[in-house]
Motif scaffolding. Structure first.
Motif, PDB file in Angstrom:
ATOM      1  N   GLY A 110       0.892  -1.044  -0.137  1.00 50.13           N
ATOM      2  CA  GLY A 110       0.206   0.059   0.046  1.00 50.13           C
ATOM      3  C   GLY A 110       0.852   1.139  -0.075  1.00 50.13           C
ATOM      4  O   GLY A 110       2.233   1.212  -0.073  1.00 50.13           O
ATOM      5  N   CYS A 111       0.374   2.300   0.029  1.00 49.41           N
ATOM      6  CA  CYS A 111       1.112   3.444  -0.108  1.00 49.41           C
ATOM      7  C   CYS A 111       1.109   4.391   1.284  1.00 49.41           C
ATOM      8  O   CYS A 111       1.614   5.569   1.684  1.00 49.41           O
ATOM      9  CB  CYS A 111       0.463   4.450  -0.977  1.00 49.41           C
ATOM     10  SG  CYS A 111      -0.894   5.539  -0.282  1.00 49.41           S
TER      11      CYS A 111
ATOM     12  N   GLY B 146      -1.349   5.663   2.985  1.00 51.97           N
ATOM     13  CA  GLY B 146      -2.191   6.703   2.720  1.00 51.97           C
ATOM     14  C   GLY B 146      -3.317   6.261   3.442  1.00 51.97           C
ATOM     15  O   GLY B 146      -4.097   7.411   4.336  1.00 51.97           O
ATOM     16  N   CYS B 147      -3.655   5.042   3.794  1.00 51.79           N
ATOM     17  CA  CYS B 147      -4.863   4.549   4.636  1.00 51.79           C
ATOM     18  C   CYS B 147      -4.239   4.783   6.162  1.00 51.79           C
ATOM     19  O   CYS B 147      -5.172   5.111   6.614  1.00 51.79           O
ATOM     20  CB  CYS B 147      -5.138   3.001   4.381  1.00 51.79           C
ATOM     21  SG  CYS B 147      -5.850   2.873   2.867  1.00 51.79           S
TER      22      CYS B 147
ATOM     23  N   GLU C  28      -3.730  -2.530   5.609  1.00 45.68           N
ATOM     24  CA  GLU C  28      -3.806  -1.654   4.497  1.00 45.68           C
ATOM     25  C   GLU C  28      -2.749  -2.512   3.325  1.00 45.68           C
ATOM     26  O   GLU C  28      -1.516  -2.923   3.642  1.00 45.68           O
ATOM     27  CB  GLU C  28      -2.884  -0.392   4.786  1.00 45.68           C
ATOM     28  CG  GLU C  28      -2.615   0.395   3.626  1.00 45.68           C
ATOM     29  CD  GLU C  28      -1.489   1.689   3.910  1.00 45.68           C
ATOM     30  OE1 GLU C  28      -1.999   2.438   4.693  1.00 45.68           O
ATOM     31  OE2 GLU C  28      -0.541   1.542   3.242  1.00 45.68           O
TER      32      GLU C  28
ATOM     33  N   GLY D 173      -9.173  -0.039   2.816  1.00 48.97           N
ATOM     34  CA  GLY D 173      -8.960   0.520   1.529  1.00 48.97           C
ATOM     35  C   GLY D 173      -8.624  -0.389   0.184  1.00 48.97           C
ATOM     36  O   GLY D 173      -8.645  -1.586   0.251  1.00 48.97           O
ATOM     37  N   ALA D 174      -8.678   0.314  -0.969  1.00 50.04           N
ATOM     38  CA  ALA D 174      -8.975  -0.278  -2.113  1.00 50.04           C
ATOM     39  C   ALA D 174      -7.607  -1.191  -2.699  1.00 50.04           C
ATOM     40  O   ALA D 174      -7.815  -2.233  -3.265  1.00 50.04           O
ATOM     41  CB  ALA D 174      -8.834   0.831  -3.317  1.00 50.04           C
ATOM     42  N   CYS D 175      -6.482  -0.990  -1.943  1.00 50.25           N
ATOM     43  CA  CYS D 175      -5.341  -1.934  -2.496  1.00 50.25           C
ATOM     44  C   CYS D 175      -5.675  -3.256  -1.544  1.00 50.25           C
ATOM     45  O   CYS D 175      -5.313  -4.324  -2.123  1.00 50.25           O
ATOM     46  CB  CYS D 175      -4.164  -1.376  -1.825  1.00 50.25           C
ATOM     47  SG  CYS D 175      -3.565   0.200  -2.760  1.00 50.25           S
TER      48      CYS D 175
ATOM     49  N   GLY E 106     -12.724   2.667   0.183  1.00 46.68           N
ATOM     50  CA  GLY E 106     -11.993   3.791   0.039  1.00 46.68           C
ATOM     51  C   GLY E 106     -10.398   3.936  -0.266  1.00 46.68           C
ATOM     52  O   GLY E 106      -9.842   2.946  -0.259  1.00 46.68           O
ATOM     53  N   CYS E 107     -10.242   5.059  -0.741  1.00 49.65           N
ATOM     54  CA  CYS E 107      -8.989   5.212  -1.260  1.00 49.65           C
ATOM     55  C   CYS E 107      -8.281   6.566  -0.694  1.00 49.65           C
ATOM     56  O   CYS E 107      -8.142   7.411  -1.705  1.00 49.65           O
ATOM     57  CB  CYS E 107      -8.318   5.013  -2.721  1.00 49.65           C
ATOM     58  SG  CYS E 107      -6.961   4.991  -3.158  1.00 49.65           S
ATOM     59  N   PRO E 108      -7.850   6.897   0.382  1.00 52.92           N
ATOM     60  CA  PRO E 108      -8.354   5.798   1.679  1.00 52.92           C
ATOM     61  C   PRO E 108      -9.667   6.210   2.238  1.00 52.92           C
ATOM     62  O   PRO E 108     -10.253   6.912   1.803  1.00 52.92           O
ATOM     63  CB  PRO E 108      -7.386   6.502   2.552  1.00 52.92           C
ATOM     64  CG  PRO E 108      -7.132   7.672   2.272  1.00 52.92           C
ATOM     65  CD  PRO E 108      -7.218   8.243   0.797  1.00 52.92           C
TER      66      PRO E 108
ATOM     67  N   ARG F  53      -0.832   7.881  -5.665  1.00 58.83           N
ATOM     68  CA  ARG F  53      -1.007   6.544  -4.841  1.00 58.83           C
ATOM     69  C   ARG F  53       0.193   5.704  -4.618  1.00 58.83           C
ATOM     70  O   ARG F  53       0.177   4.631  -4.179  1.00 58.83           O
ATOM     71  CB  ARG F  53      -2.149   5.874  -5.442  1.00 58.83           C
ATOM     72  CG  ARG F  53      -3.484   6.097  -4.907  1.00 58.83           C
ATOM     73  CD  ARG F  53      -4.717   6.361  -5.981  1.00 58.83           C
ATOM     74  NE  ARG F  53      -5.851   6.676  -5.114  1.00 58.83           N
ATOM     75  CZ  ARG F  53      -6.509   7.859  -5.803  1.00 58.83           C
ATOM     76  NH1 ARG F  53      -5.943   8.681  -6.621  1.00 58.83           N
ATOM     77  NH2 ARG F  53      -7.589   8.110  -4.950  1.00 58.83           N
TER      78      ARG F  53
ATOM     79  N   HIS G 102      -5.280  11.974  -1.446  1.00 57.28           N
ATOM     80  CA  HIS G 102      -5.318  11.621  -2.756  1.00 57.28           C
ATOM     81  C   HIS G 102      -6.688  12.393  -3.148  1.00 57.28           C
ATOM     82  O   HIS G 102      -7.582  11.761  -3.877  1.00 57.28           O
ATOM     83  CB  HIS G 102      -5.481  10.033  -2.586  1.00 57.28           C
ATOM     84  CG  HIS G 102      -4.467   9.078  -2.481  1.00 57.28           C
ATOM     85  ND1 HIS G 102      -3.067   9.790  -2.549  1.00 57.28           N
ATOM     86  CD2 HIS G 102      -4.566   8.063  -1.818  1.00 57.28           C
ATOM     87  CE1 HIS G 102      -2.263   8.655  -1.998  1.00 57.28           C
ATOM     88  NE2 HIS G 102      -3.213   7.760  -1.628  1.00 57.28           N
TER      89      HIS G 102
HETATM   90  S1  SF4 Z   1      -6.147   2.179  -0.669  1.00 55.04           S
HETATM   91 FE1  SF4 Z   1      -5.502   4.206  -1.496  1.00 55.04          FE
HETATM   92  S2  SF4 Z   1      -4.836   5.270   0.305  1.00 55.04           S
HETATM   93 FE2  SF4 Z   1      -4.971   2.964   0.725  1.00 55.04          FE
HETATM   94  S3  SF4 Z   1      -3.004   2.263   0.554  1.00 55.04           S
HETATM   95 FE3  SF4 Z   1      -3.989   1.885  -1.550  1.00 55.04          FE
HETATM   96  S4  SF4 Z   1      -3.698   3.538  -2.548  1.00 55.04           S
HETATM   97 FE4  SF4 Z   1      -2.948   4.096  -0.663  1.00 55.04          FE
END
Ligand code: SF4
Lengths: 179, 486
Positions: A14-15, A17-18, A58, A84-86, A148-150, B63, B168
């Protein structure tokens, strides 16, 4: 609330972000810390090890390390939440699934702009890359999905509060986001 | 034999949450010959972006990193501006982007200092692991912790007001921005800015006190390096747009006001087999000599002045500390970071009071180009985005040099310097582990090593002697426990 619940969190592919969004609860963290104790989490170093009530995951799975950590979490946590989406779908990292790992590595380390000493890093210290990026439910049972993202900070608060109160977590429309 | 040992090293039990792994190679005299900080994450962005329409890049490239997503968003947006043939934005769009970027830098710097590093500095490097975290700071120094949490919150609110979300959101479009700030939105933000400025000043003062009163911190992990950063046209500190400046450790100029679209002529990146993170260097100096540092320390040293008064006064005190020369102390990264946070707070106030940010002239158009290069000063340092597109506007080639990558060699060198101090014969001491974390954390490494950036770094350190034999290995678990596995 007599006993604190133990929450563990981790970021796989993941990034972060979550995690950032979780921290966006801002000063509510003080109140949350009255009910929650962080176990293995990048957010804090609390010296507590052992089984947890909730594991927030995440990110999806892109290497062997991720799979291992995910299994550890499943073994130790009563409830696993894909955050989150990932974690749920693979997210942006899963865009590499349109290519082979080899193609991705070659582009970065052999054909990249300004690359000196072109070679693909291959040291034994580097964990094995999976041929595809996978969402976490393909490997372990997932109890809840937080989209969600995030997901917004309020969604984290709502889910944790529901679980603290022993309720089935649910998100009202205003804080249920998929973007 | 050593291969066998090394296989044990990736034993999963020690890898829980672990992205941090360090190996130390010893020479025949048992001195640390080389330190290796292994970065084990790989995403493949340069490949999977190929074939995607160029205008979606700013939205999803963020992201890659949720800690400073705005920096990626804006670096990509600057490259995309070039792809659509736009050299100059409208004043409204330019100021909105700057404001967005100041919000990002403020929140990231606050997070880094208060949530992650202040525990080391307030409690001491070797203090109780159970306390040495943001929860401990909330407990013992609530006034400092809450201000930090609120400074980060404010930066996030600036971001959300402009881009719709704290993490984001979407703001930049080819040639401009997608919305301006309403008068109501400005007023909400203006209501708190005086507090934020004074707290940022407090944070600078706190760092000055810590650094001045801890002489042992000065030489800690310290390196004499080249510095690379962007500066404005007048040589001022500049985070959004300017030319590149590189200077030698003694302050001599290597290049100045260099147009970053020519970055390929001045920087190359070396691949090494043991890390997914490349090693950039200045081409003119070669790969052994040409490595450099980026980020707050580089920027505050490299610039001639800061345009806002409180941050400028702080910069002068900072430079006076080194008698007008460069401050090379690695731990002074934190100090420089808070000077920048103060500059962000002051700049946010100026921009919020500027009518232009509520204007409605948002987008400029131009003639399509096949190549775009966007560079920005992200919180952690100079960030390069480079894209080539085909006739249909699909990405053919992408190259990114992220900030943490530029500090790769420096982090390894700092690790080596600390290791030499704390290696006792053939043994890794516990002190070493604590101090290594502090050294690496000063650089605020991000992205692939995001785990460290979040303040906790389960570490494994191995000692390998001149014959390649593993002589010691110590692992520090996620809970702070120390385990010797040899
Ligand atoms: S869901 Fe979005 S915010 Fe969370 S880790 Fe993936 S890219 Fe990052």
């Amino acid at each position: 609330m007599s006993k604190k619940i133990r929450v563990a969190t981790t970021s796989l592919a993941g990034c972060f972000g979550c995690h950032m969004s979780f921290l966006d609860i801002d000063e509510r963290i003080v109140e949350l810390l009255e009910h929650v104790e962080f176990n293995r989490s990048p957010i804090t170093d609390i010296k507590q090890c052992g089984p947890c009530d909730i594991g927030l995951i995440e990110g999806g799975l892109c290497n062997a390390d991720n799979v291992h950590v995910l299994r550890e979490f499943r073994e130790n946590c009563n409830i696993i939440i894909a955050v989150g989406a990932c974690a749920i779908n693979g997210g942006v990292p899963a865009m590499r699934n349109n290519f082979t790992v080899k193609e991705c590595l070659e582009e970065a380390y052999l054909n990249g702009i300004g690359v000196e000493n072109p070679m693909i890093p291959n040291d034994v210290e580097l964990p094995l890359l999976l041929s595809k990026v996978h969402p976490i439910h393909e490997v372990v049972h997932v109890d809840y999905y937080l989209p969600g993202c995030p997901p917004p900070a309020d969604a984290f608060m709502k889910v944790l509060t529901d679980l603290l109160e022993g309720k089935e977590p649910s998100l009202p429309k205003e804080i249920l986001h998929y973007d | 034999m050593s291969e066998q040992m090394r296989r044990i090293a990736i034993d999963p039990v020690t890898r829980v949450e672990g992205h941090g792994k360090i190996t130390l190679l010893m020479d025949a005299e048992n001195r640390v010959h080389e330190a290796r900080l292994h970065i084990v994450e790989f995403r493949g962005f340069e490949k999977f972006i190929q074939g995607r329409p160029f205008d979606e890049v700013p939205t999803f490239v963020q992201r890659l990193c949720g800690i400073c997503p705005v920096s990626h968003h804006l670096a990509a947006a600057k490259a995309v501006d070039q792809l659509v043939g736009v050299d100059e934005l409208t004043p409204t769009s330019l100021k909105l982007r700057q404001l967005l970027h100041f919000g990002q830098t403020l929140q990231s710097h606050a997070l880094h200092f208060f949530h992650l590093s202040s525990p080391d500095l307030l409690f001491g490097f070797g203090s109780d692991v159970a306390m040495r975290n943001i929860v401990g700071v909330i407990d013992k120094h609530p006034e400092i912790a809450i201000k930090g949490v609120k400074m980060r919150k404010y930066g996030q609110q600036v971001i959300a007001a402009i881009s719709g979300k704290r993490v984001h959101g979407s703001a930049a479009v080819p040639g401009g921005m997608n919305k301006s700030l309403s008068v109501e939105e400005r007023n909400v933000l203006l209501a708190d800015i005086a507090d934020i400025k004074s707290w940022a000043q407090d944070a600078v003062t706190l760092n000055e006190q810590i650094h001045m009163t801890h002489a042992e911190n000065h030489g800690f992990a310290t390196l004499n390096t080249h510095f690379l950063s962007m500066v404005g046209g007048g040589g001022e500190l500049e985070l959004y747009h300017g030319g590149l400046r590189a200077r030698k450790p003694n302050g001599d100029t290597i290049f100045d006001h260099f147009d970053y679209r020519g970055y390929q002529d001045i920087i190359r990146e070396e691949v090494r087999p043991w890390s997914y993170m490349k090693f950039p260097y200045l081409t003119s100096l070669g790969k052994d000599e040409g490595w450099y540092r980026v980020g707050p320390l580089a920027r505050v040293n490299n610039c001639d002045f800061i345009s806002t008064p409180m941050a400028e006064a702080a910069r002068q005190r900072f430079r006076a500390f080194a008698d007008g020369g460069f401050v090379h102390d690695t731990l002074a990264y934190h100090w420089a970071r808070m000077i920048e946070a103060l500059h962000c707070a002051e700049s946010i106030e100026l921009l919020l009071n500027d009518q232009d940010i509520s204007g409605d002239d948002l987008v400029v158009t131009g003639e399509k180009q096949s190549e775009g290069i966007g560079v920005i000063e992200a919180p952690r340092g100079t960030l390069f985005h480079h894209y080539k597109i085909d006739e249909e506007g699909l990405i053919e080639k992408a190259n990114l040099i992220v900030s943490t990558t530029s500090n790769n060699q420096a982090m390894n060198e700092s690790v080596r310097s600390v290791a030499n101090e704390y290696i006792d014969g053939n043994e890794i001491t516990e002190g070493l582990l604590n101090h290594l974390e502090v050294a690496v954390r000063a650089y605020d490494p991000c992205l692939s090593c995001a785990t460290h950036a979040m303040g906790k770094m389960p570490l494994q350190v191995e000692l390998i002697d001149a014959n390649g034999t593993l002589v010691d290995r110590v692992t520090k678990g996620s809970n702070g426990s120390i385990e010797r596995s040899l």
